[in-house]
Motif scaffolding. Structure first.
Motif, PDB file in Angstrom:
ATOM      1  N   ALA A 164     -14.124  34.577  35.961  1.00 24.87           N
ATOM      2  CA  ALA A 164     -14.632  33.236  35.663  1.00 24.87           C
ATOM      3  C   ALA A 164     -15.138  32.540  36.915  1.00 24.87           C
ATOM      4  CB  ALA A 164     -13.537  32.396  35.012  1.00 24.87           C
ATOM      5  N   LEU A 165     -15.964  31.513  36.681  1.00 24.20           N
ATOM      6  CA  LEU A 165     -16.504  30.654  37.740  1.00 24.20           C
ATOM      7  C   LEU A 165     -16.258  29.211  37.345  1.00 24.20           C
ATOM      8  CD1 LEU A 165     -19.870  30.968  39.594  1.00 24.20           C
ATOM      9  CD2 LEU A 165     -19.367  28.854  38.376  1.00 24.20           C
ATOM     10  N   ILE A 166     -15.736  28.425  38.270  1.00 26.65           N
ATOM     11  CA  ILE A 166     -15.446  27.001  38.038  1.00 26.65           C
ATOM     12  C   ILE A 166     -16.237  26.187  39.053  1.00 26.65           C
ATOM     13  CG2 ILE A 166     -13.642  25.247  37.904  1.00 26.65           C
ATOM     14  CD1 ILE A 166     -11.631  27.547  37.513  1.00 26.65           C
ATOM     15  N   THR A 167     -16.912  25.144  38.588  1.00 30.32           N
ATOM     16  CA  THR A 167     -17.728  24.333  39.499  1.00 30.32           C
ATOM     17  C   THR A 167     -17.877  22.923  38.951  1.00 30.32           C
ATOM     18  OG1 THR A 167     -19.859  24.186  40.647  1.00 30.32           O
ATOM     19  CG2 THR A 167     -19.899  24.978  38.383  1.00 30.32           C
ATOM     20  N   THR A 168     -18.265  22.008  39.817  1.00 25.14           N
ATOM     21  CA  THR A 168     -18.641  20.653  39.404  1.00 25.14           C
ATOM     22  C   THR A 168     -20.146  20.452  39.522  1.00 25.14           C
ATOM     23  OG1 THR A 168     -18.281  19.816  41.643  1.00 25.14           O
ATOM     24  CG2 THR A 168     -16.425  19.705  40.120  1.00 25.14           C
ATOM     25  N   ASP A 169     -20.863  21.496  39.868  1.00 25.49           N
ATOM     26  CA  ASP A 169     -22.308  21.446  40.077  1.00 25.49           C
ATOM     27  C   ASP A 169     -22.993  21.949  38.808  1.00 25.49           C
ATOM     28  OD1 ASP A 169     -24.665  21.044  41.304  1.00 25.49           O
ATOM     29  OD2 ASP A 169     -24.373  22.464  42.938  1.00 25.49           O
ATOM     30  N   ASP A 170     -23.530  21.051  38.005  1.00 23.60           N
ATOM     31  CA  ASP A 170     -24.079  21.404  36.700  1.00 23.60           C
ATOM     32  C   ASP A 170     -25.513  21.915  36.830  1.00 23.60           C
ATOM     33  OD1 ASP A 170     -24.412  21.757  34.037  1.00 23.60           O
ATOM     34  OD2 ASP A 170     -24.692  19.643  33.548  1.00 23.60           O
ATOM     35  N   VAL A 171     -25.686  23.055  37.509  1.00 28.61           N
ATOM     36  CA  VAL A 171     -26.984  23.702  37.648  1.00 28.61           C
ATOM     37  C   VAL A 171     -26.785  25.199  37.475  1.00 28.61           C
ATOM     38  CG1 VAL A 171     -27.990  21.941  39.156  1.00 28.61           C
ATOM     39  CG2 VAL A 171     -26.711  23.833  40.152  1.00 28.61           C
ATOM     40  N   ALA A 172     -27.914  25.929  37.363  1.00 25.41           N
ATOM     41  CA  ALA A 172     -27.823  27.369  37.120  1.00 25.41           C
ATOM     42  C   ALA A 172     -27.155  28.096  38.275  1.00 25.41           C
ATOM     43  CB  ALA A 172     -29.215  27.932  36.861  1.00 25.41           C
ATOM     44  N   VAL A 173     -27.479  27.716  39.522  1.00 20.21           N
ATOM     45  CA  VAL A 173     -26.885  28.351  40.700  1.00 20.21           C
ATOM     46  C   VAL A 173     -26.114  27.287  41.483  1.00 20.21           C
ATOM     47  CG1 VAL A 173     -27.316  29.723  42.762  1.00 20.21           C
ATOM     48  CG2 VAL A 173     -28.830  29.965  40.776  1.00 20.21           C
ATOM     49  N   PRO A 174     -24.828  27.079  41.202  1.00 22.23           N
ATOM     50  CA  PRO A 174     -24.069  26.022  41.873  1.00 22.23           C
ATOM     51  C   PRO A 174     -23.846  26.333  43.345  1.00 22.23           C
ATOM     52  CG  PRO A 174     -22.614  27.344  40.512  1.00 22.23           C
ATOM     53  CD  PRO A 174     -24.014  27.796  40.205  1.00 22.23           C
ATOM     54  N   ALA A 175     -23.874  25.280  44.161  1.00 21.90           N
ATOM     55  CA  ALA A 175     -23.678  25.458  45.602  1.00 21.90           C
ATOM     56  C   ALA A 175     -22.214  25.661  45.942  1.00 21.90           C
ATOM     57  CB  ALA A 175     -24.243  24.252  46.355  1.00 21.90           C
ATOM     58  N   ILE A 176     -21.326  24.953  45.247  1.00 28.25           N
ATOM     59  CA  ILE A 176     -19.888  25.042  45.515  1.00 28.25           C
ATOM     60  C   ILE A 176     -19.208  25.493  44.231  1.00 28.25           C
ATOM     61  CG2 ILE A 176     -17.829  23.790  46.206  1.00 28.25           C
ATOM     62  CD1 ILE A 176     -19.558  21.955  47.815  1.00 28.25           C
ATOM     63  N   LYS A 177     -18.374  26.508  44.333  1.00 31.76           N
ATOM     64  CA  LYS A 177     -17.755  27.061  43.131  1.00 31.76           C
ATOM     65  C   LYS A 177     -16.447  27.759  43.493  1.00 31.76           C
ATOM     66  CE  LYS A 177     -20.967  30.932  43.745  1.00 31.76           C
ATOM     67  NZ  LYS A 177     -21.768  30.249  44.766  1.00 31.76           N
ATOM     68  N   ILE A 178     -15.654  27.998  42.465  1.00 34.42           N
ATOM     69  CA  ILE A 178     -14.423  28.779  42.594  1.00 34.42           C
ATOM     70  C   ILE A 178     -14.524  29.956  41.632  1.00 34.42           C
ATOM     71  CG2 ILE A 178     -11.943  28.800  42.122  1.00 34.42           C
ATOM     72  CD1 ILE A 178     -11.792  25.960  43.102  1.00 34.42           C
ATOM     73  N   ARG A 179     -14.342  31.159  42.164  1.00 36.02           N
ATOM     74  CA  ARG A 179     -14.335  32.367  41.348  1.00 36.02           C
ATOM     75  C   ARG A 179     -12.887  32.814  41.155  1.00 36.02           C
ATOM     76  NH1 ARG A 179     -19.145  34.591  40.319  1.00 36.02           N
ATOM     77  NH2 ARG A 179     -20.955  34.038  41.630  1.00 36.02           N
ATOM     78  N   ALA A 180     -12.564  33.185  39.906  1.00 40.18           N
ATOM     79  CA  ALA A 180     -11.193  33.587  39.589  1.00 40.18           C
ATOM     80  C   ALA A 180     -11.214  34.832  38.721  1.00 40.18           C
ATOM     81  CB  ALA A 180     -10.463  32.452  38.870  1.00 40.18           C
ATOM     82  N   LYS A 181     -10.201  35.687  38.888  1.00 44.20           N
ATOM     83  CA  LYS A 181     -10.103  36.907  38.085  1.00 44.20           C
ATOM     84  C   LYS A 181      -9.619  36.599  36.673  1.00 44.20           C
ATOM     85  CE  LYS A 181      -9.340  40.172  41.890  1.00 44.20           C
ATOM     86  NZ  LYS A 181      -8.443  41.206  42.456  1.00 44.20           N
ATOM     87  N   TYR A 182      -8.841  35.516  36.529  1.00 45.71           N
ATOM     88  CA  TYR A 182      -8.222  35.242  35.231  1.00 45.71           C
ATOM     89  C   TYR A 182      -8.042  33.732  35.105  1.00 45.71           C
ATOM     90  CZ  TYR A 182      -4.385  34.814  31.836  1.00 45.71           C
ATOM     91  OH  TYR A 182      -3.592  34.456  30.791  1.00 45.71           O
ATOM     92  N   ILE A 183      -8.438  33.161  33.970  1.00 43.06           N
ATOM     93  CA  ILE A 183      -8.272  31.720  33.759  1.00 43.06           C
ATOM     94  C   ILE A 183      -7.726  31.457  32.362  1.00 43.06           C
ATOM     95  CG2 ILE A 183     -10.160  31.113  35.322  1.00 43.06           C
ATOM     96  CD1 ILE A 183     -11.827  30.433  32.822  1.00 43.06           C
ATOM     97  N   ARG A 184      -7.058  30.333  32.248  1.00 45.20           N
ATOM     98  CA  ARG A 184      -6.607  29.802  30.953  1.00 45.20           C
ATOM     99  C   ARG A 184      -7.193  28.408  30.807  1.00 45.20           C
ATOM    100  NH1 ARG A 184      -1.616  28.574  30.486  1.00 45.20           N
ATOM    101  NH2 ARG A 184      -1.204  29.193  28.338  1.00 45.20           N
ATOM    102  N   ILE A 185      -7.827  28.141  29.666  1.00 42.54           N
ATOM    103  CA  ILE A 185      -8.461  26.858  29.408  1.00 42.54           C
ATOM    104  C   ILE A 185      -7.697  26.162  28.293  1.00 42.54           C
ATOM    105  CG2 ILE A 185     -10.580  25.667  28.739  1.00 42.54           C
ATOM    106  CD1 ILE A 185     -12.128  28.107  29.707  1.00 42.54           C
ATOM    107  N   ILE A 186      -7.149  24.997  28.609  1.00 43.46           N
ATOM    108  CA  ILE A 186      -6.491  24.167  27.609  1.00 43.46           C
ATOM    109  C   ILE A 186      -7.467  23.049  27.280  1.00 43.46           C
ATOM    110  CG2 ILE A 186      -4.464  22.778  27.066  1.00 43.46           C
ATOM    111  CD1 ILE A 186      -3.005  24.297  29.297  1.00 43.46           C
ATOM    112  N   PRO A 187      -8.154  23.117  26.128  1.00 41.53           N
ATOM    113  CA  PRO A 187      -9.243  22.173  25.837  1.00 41.53           C
ATOM    114  C   PRO A 187      -8.803  20.730  25.965  1.00 41.53           C
ATOM    115  CG  PRO A 187      -9.198  23.923  24.212  1.00 41.53           C
ATOM    116  CD  PRO A 187      -7.956  24.077  25.035  1.00 41.53           C
TER     117      PRO A 187
END
Length: 878
Positions: A164-187
């Motif tokens: 997964a990739l987590i970012t606050t940059d709402d574009v196709a190629v975000p400048a700052i991001k966090i990559r993770a092997k495993y994520i859990r999303i609690i809506p």
């Protein structure tokens, strides 16, 4: 036979043609259940009923095939489905209404509560909310996530994904991001990532074994401020803001200053509803060079500060407050918390409980001294019963009272030089007054009054004690005469001054006070509540005059004149000019006093909606010279630029009296802000002392909007007058998802960029409002902000931001009856989370209105009943 088939085929086409044309004209197709005998088909309308399904064809090409007996729907060329608060759009869809199972392909979008999911192929169940996707994207502003192999854990209603990739940059190629092997999303709540790495571009910067991100507005976040300062060397200030739940949040500070060392400490904020809210802060630093810029003093290596605040209203009309502040030395705030120091250089600690009734209030205050290097009057405790102004039955008389009792200890600051000796004593005081308000001719208000005060003092003890046990009686009388008159010129027009009609309001007032000489003068009394320096005239009538131990004979008349000129601008009534004049005629001056007091003038002129001139002056009639002159000009013609220019003049006042103002200054300040475009803006500020031609401070800031985060680069040069110049360069950046400050917001809190932390600040008129002990006005450190223009809303817009909302501190009160250091209030609608609905954190005295004095640095306490006069603007007494 062939001809018959041809004729029947043509007839069927002829019948179908109008329906086909009608269908093509429809902007959308709505599908509903068909008749039971139809079995399968296409129809206009909406399927409704107990199931609550709504299936729409969003375009003319959309086709939806529906089988009534099985509840199976197949859609092509675009479809929109609504069910149970969820909305799905896709190019093709297969839906089983009985089970809620849907298989969607082609530009799939699912809106579930406030969460948006996207992918090319998603399997989704409208009833169980189960979701599966090979590749997906989801987001709830300001956090966005993408990943693979999405599936739901139905037992705890969470979604799991890999790579997964987590970012606050709402574009196709975000400048700052966090990559993770495993994520859990609690809506709607949070994202949990395991084995995560922070990237800037394609460069990995930091590894997190576990990372959690709140999806709401209160998301955990980091803030970094790198820079260089002469007294620090290179520095990096790092903050981690966290939110545990609605009751507890905080910030962890870890700071590195190459010359000074590592400092760290937590800030905890608690919110317990009716049982209270407040904060705890602790900071420790082993200072490698504590005596930088210090002369004639020795600062310890181990430096720390402790702060605790509490405010609660557990029951109706019951308020509890507490504030405890401890610091290891008198320079730790000045060195490392510059913005806090410039607000309140002298710390205050107290515990207070207040109970209110309709006509009375009971207040208990304990005020110890926690810091030996500050002068304090300890109150151990001080109990006060206040009777608000109230009518006595059906009579025309009104009654008010104030009684207090306590044990007091005056403790002087412990310094290297000689200091006065401490002393302590008990005191009981009771004041009662009758008033007879009358109105003549329907417009002239006359309020005569008469009252008396009895005060008991125990024999003073301690090394500085010089007074014996005694009782003092004081009689007072007087009368106040006021009226208000107005005139309207509805036809007055002036396009240059934006005048559309005029209304002039004039309010003269004459207040006479007579107090015969008490049986004991001030020299016979221990001084706990005494007169303090003030830029305004001190009150002359009781109980507004509350310096109990400084009461002496009076025979004085106060003249006041309030003028207001109003007009209509953009359909609203606005004040074109507001002018107050005040002075005293002392019929029997005290030693050291002149017959006429200084003339005070307070003028605010707004000739245009974007142009404001403020003037506060104090003229010495006897000496024929200006004692004080404070002027500011604010220009903000549009949303691109603004300029504020101020002049602060204060004449030296070294008279041997407690109200002397001390060393003066002749200070000019300037702030210019300009927005170059949507992404760039600049700001420059200067402070110039004309007495010796010294540019005391200059700073320059450049701001850049970097899409998902905001950056500011600031340079400052400070002339400390003692020691070398202090040069600072600082770079601040923060994610817009949780901004440390908006673009240009440091114009409101500039010292947060220079090695200090952000702290609260309030503004009055066009100037910063500071908590300044009046007797310390001459201190060079306070000159910095005495006349620093603030950035108003329009000016802040010129650099792309609105003024930061300064959270009110419920323990800091505008209470001139208690403390010599007072505060400005939070402006309307500037409450922080969880505090906007709380009452203003000042004593809820129904007979007292609290007003911030425009253009000055102090609160003013005004009687809410009686006349409309405003003569008691001062910081006075306890």
């Amino acid at each position: 036979m062939t001809r018959l088939r041809t004729i029947l085929t043509a007839a069927l086409y002829a019948l179908a043609l109008p329906l086909t044309i009608s269908a093509q004209k429809q902007p959308a197709r709505e599908i509903q259940e068909l008749a039971a005998e139809t079995g399968v088909g296409i129809s206009d309308g909406v399927q409704r009923g107990e199931t609550g399904w709504e299936i729409l064809g969003p375009s003319a090409e959309s086709l939806v095939w529906y089988h009534y007996p099985t509840g199976l729907a197949i859609a092509t060329n675009g479809v929109l489905v609504k069910y149970g608060g969820a909305i799905l759009t896709a190019q093709t869809l297969t839906l089983d209404q009985a089970s809620g199972e849907a298989i969607a392909d082609g530009n799939v979008r699912i809106q579930q509560d406030e969460q948006l999911w996207a992918g090319e192929h998603i399997r989704y169940n409208f009833k169980t909310r189960q979701m599966e996707a090979e590749q997906f994207r989801t987001g709830k502003a300001p956090v966005f996530v993408a990943g693979q192999h999405l599936h739901a854990e139905l037992s705890n209603r969470v979604y799991v994904a890999t790579n997964a990739l987590i970012t606050t940059d709402d574009v196709a190629v975000p400048a700052i991001k966090i990559r993770a092997k495993y994520i859990r999303i609690i809506p709607g709540e949070r994202i949990e990532a395991h084995h995560a790495t922070l990237y800037v571009g394609d460069v990995p910067l930091f590894y997190f074994p576990y990372y959690s991100r709140n999806l709401g507005p209160r998301a955990n976040n980091f803030t970094f401020v790198p820079g260089y300062r002469s007294s620090f060397g290179p520095f990096l200030l790092a903050n981690y803001t966290w939110f545990l739940n609605e009751q507890l949040d905080g910030v962890v500070h870890v700071d590195y200053r190459e010359r000074r060392g590592v400092g760290a400490g937590p800030d905890l904020n608690y919110h317990l509803g009716r049982w209270g809210q407040g904060a705890f802060r602790y900071y420790y630093l082993h200072d490698n060079d504590p005596n930088v810029g210090v002369t004639n003093a020795s600062i310890p290596d181990n430096r720390q500060r402790v702060y605790f605040s509490y405010y609660a209203t557990p029951f109706t009309n019951l308020e509890l407050r507490s504030l405890m502040q401890y610091q290891s030395d008198n320079r730790i705030l000045r060195d490392f918390f510059e913005s806090e120091y410039r607000q309140s250089p002298q710390l205050n600690s107290f515990v207070e409980a207040s109970k209110f009734w309709q006509n009375f209030s009971l207040d208990t205050l304990a005020q110890p001294r926690l810091n030996d290097f500050f002068e304090t009057v300890e109150r151990l405790p001080d109990v006060r019963l206040t009777g608000y102004r109230q009518q006595l039955g059906a009579s025309p008389l009104f009654y008010e009272s104030e009684s207090s009792a306590g044990y007091y200890r005056r403790r002087f600051a412990e310094t290297n030089g000689p200091v006065p000796l401490d002393y302590e004593a008990g005191r009981a005081d009771s004041f009662h007054q009758l008033l007879w308000p009358q109105t003549f001719f329907g417009w002239l208000n006359l309020t005569p009054r008469a009252g008396g005060r009895f005060t008991y003092y125990s024999q003073a003890t301690g090394p500085g004690a010089t007074t014996d046990e005694l009782a003092r009686g004081v009689f007072n009388t007087g009368a106040e005469l006021t009226f208000k008159a107005s005139r309207v010129w509805p036809a007055a027009q002036n396009s240059f001054l934006q005048v559309d009609g005029l209304r002039h309001i004039i309010e003269p007032s004459v207040n006479y006070v007579f107090v015969p000489a008490p049986n004991h003068r001030t020299n016979d009394l221990p001084q706990f509540d005494y007169e303090l320096p003030s830029l305004r005239l001190l009150p002359i009538e009781y109980p507004d005059y509350n310096s109990i131990d400084s009461i002496d004979s009076q025979n004085v008349i106060r003249f006041g004149l309030h003028n207001k000129l109003q007009t209509k601008r953009q359909g609203e009534i606005q004040t074109l000019a507001d002018w107050d004049l005040l002075t005293d005629w002392r019929l029997r001056p005290q030693p050291g006093q002149t017959t006429f007091a200084d003339v005070y003038s307070d003028l605010v002129v707004k000739p245009r909606s974007w142009l404001t001139l403020e003037s506060l002056t104090r003229y010495d009639i006897d000496g024929g010279q200006w004692r004080l002159a404070f002027h500011t000009l604010t220009v903000q013609p549009n949303d691109r630029w603004s300029w504020s220019l101020a002049h602060w003049y204060l004449r030296d006042d070294f008279r041997p009296i407690t109200t002397a103002l001390g060393q003066g200054n002749n200070l000019f300040t300037s702030m210019v802000s300009y927005r170059l475009n949507e992404n760039w803006s600049v700001r420059a500020t200067h402070r110039f002392e004309a007495r010796d031609g010294r540019l005391e401070e200059q700073s320059y800031s450049v701001y850049r909007d970097l899409r998902s985060w905001t950056a500011a680069l600031t340079f400052r040069l400070l002339d400390n007058r003692v020691g070398p110049e202090d040069f600072t360069v600082a770079f601040t950046f923060s994610f817009k998802a949780r901004p440390r400050s908006g673009l240009g917001a440091d114009a409101l809190k500039p010292y947060s960029l220079w090695g200090g932390w952000v702290s609260e600040r309030w503004s009055v008129g066009a100037f910063e409002c500071l908590s300044v002990a009046p007797h310390a006005l001459h201190a060079p450190a306070l000159h910095t902000l005495l006349a620093l223009p603030r950035l108003t809303s329009a000016a802040a817009d010129a650099v792309g931001t609105a003024p930061a909302a300064a959270p009110p501190d419920p323990t800091r009160r505008c209470n001139s009856r208690r403390h010599s250091t007072v505060q400005c209030p939070p402006l309307p609608d500037r409450g922080a989370r969880g505090m906007a609905a709380n009452p203003l954190p000042v004593p809820a005295l129904s007979s007292v209105a609290w007003r911030c004095d425009p253009g000055s640095l102090f609160w003013a306490c005004l009687p809410a009943t009686g006349s409309a006069k405003e003569p008691t603007w001062s910081v006075n007494g306890r």
